[in-house]
Enzyme design. Sequence first.
Site, PDB file in Angstrom:
ATOM      1  N   VAL A 134       1.504   4.049  -3.884  1.00 13.28           N
ATOM      2  CA  VAL A 134       1.094   5.462  -3.871  1.00 13.28           C
ATOM      3  C   VAL A 134       2.345   6.327  -3.838  1.00 13.28           C
ATOM      4  CG1 VAL A 134      -0.231   7.229  -2.661  1.00 13.28           C
ATOM      5  CG2 VAL A 134      -1.033   4.858  -2.664  1.00 13.28           C
ATOM      6  N   GLY A 164       5.201   5.740  -4.793  1.00 13.53           N
ATOM      7  CA  GLY A 164       6.427   4.995  -4.571  1.00 13.53           C
ATOM      8  C   GLY A 164       6.673   4.645  -3.118  1.00 13.53           C
ATOM      9  N   THR A 221      -2.440 -23.219   3.553  1.00 19.34           N
ATOM     10  CA  THR A 221      -1.312 -22.857   4.433  1.00 19.34           C
ATOM     11  C   THR A 221      -1.404 -21.361   4.745  1.00 19.34           C
ATOM     12  OG1 THR A 221       0.069 -22.572   2.454  1.00 19.34           O
ATOM     13  CG2 THR A 221       0.242 -24.678   3.620  1.00 19.34           C
ATOM     14  N   HIS A 245       0.810  -1.207   0.000  1.00 19.74           N
ATOM     15  CA  HIS A 245       0.000   0.000   0.000  1.00 19.74           C
ATOM     16  C   HIS A 245       0.845   1.259   0.000  1.00 19.74           C
ATOM     17  CE1 HIS A 245      -4.264  -1.482   1.126  1.00 19.74           C
ATOM     18  NE2 HIS A 245      -3.592  -2.470   0.553  1.00 19.74           N
ATOM     19  N   SER A 287      -1.094 -15.099  -0.021  1.00 25.68           N
ATOM     20  CA  SER A 287      -0.817 -16.444   0.494  1.00 25.68           C
ATOM     21  C   SER A 287      -0.906 -16.498   2.019  1.00 25.68           C
ATOM     22  CB  SER A 287       0.575 -16.916   0.045  1.00 25.68           C
ATOM     23  OG  SER A 287       1.595 -16.137   0.650  1.00 25.68           O
TER      24      SER A 287
END
Length: 312
Positions: free
Chosen positions: A66, A68, A232, A62, A188
């Site tokens: 925005v 960089g 997982t 995040h 993940s």
Amino acid sequence: MKAIAVTFFLFCFVFPAALAQLRFGFYGRSCPRAESIVANVVANRFRRDRSITAALLRMHFHDCFVRGCDASLLIDPRPGRPSEKNAGPNGSVRGYEVIDEAKRQLEAQCPRTVSCADIVTLATRDVVALAGGPRYAVPTGRRDGLRSNPADVNLPGPTIPVTAAIQAFAAQGLNVNDMVTLVIGGHSVGVIHCSLIQDRIADPSMERTLNAQLRNQCRAPNDPTVFLDQRTPFIVDNGLCLEVLRQRGVMRIDQSLGLDGRTRGIISSFASNNALFRQRFAQAMVKLGTSRFLSGRAGEIRRNCRVFNNGR
């Protein structure tokens, strides 16, 4: 050393311009213990709370999406002066106290030397390794930004179509392979609120057992959360790819990546080869962290990651 050498080669090959401004071991002389201090803070938190992996990954994405990787996300809002933290997509970002603690220790050791932007990048690198993901080196030397405005925040959401996702990542200098790797790798670990997956729960193509499970879990009051990767959920690995190929993607964008002709092959290759996923995820994380940044005399080195040095 082998992992560092491999990542260094990849970085030199793919990002020669960025390497001229950032470098590995940037704080070797100015703050020799910088990386170990960050690593220790992250490890202490991880031992108590494995969910911090998802939190720091989200924070890093995040921030970098925005203007960089400039730690603009870390600035606290003030009366009459909102910041990126006020933007809707950032309401679920957490883990700021980990960055605060690392900064506190670094300021005591090496005042006004290590940027908050580098702390976020290093902390994310370290927590990925702790969560079973790849170990990789990241170049440092970023500077902290001088702007944090909620109007700048335009982040991809959970229902974004694949075409729009490709475009959003391309705007950051990231290609289709990078996009798939970062989205799947980032998802993940972690959870999502039931209110954000109602489209998937209503999707008849979702695998029946998972669909029934989610319907039951999401009946609970107060908008409960469910794991993004049912296989997982605390490990950074290729488990979500295997789930997606079985129509068990919880988030719309994840499942879409397994169906779209431009991205399905990437998902399939990761599902059958976790070593490939780990390699590509390390490479994509380094690329994300160097796509846009401040260096040299631009920006500043904040004393407090939540406040600009001039107090504004």
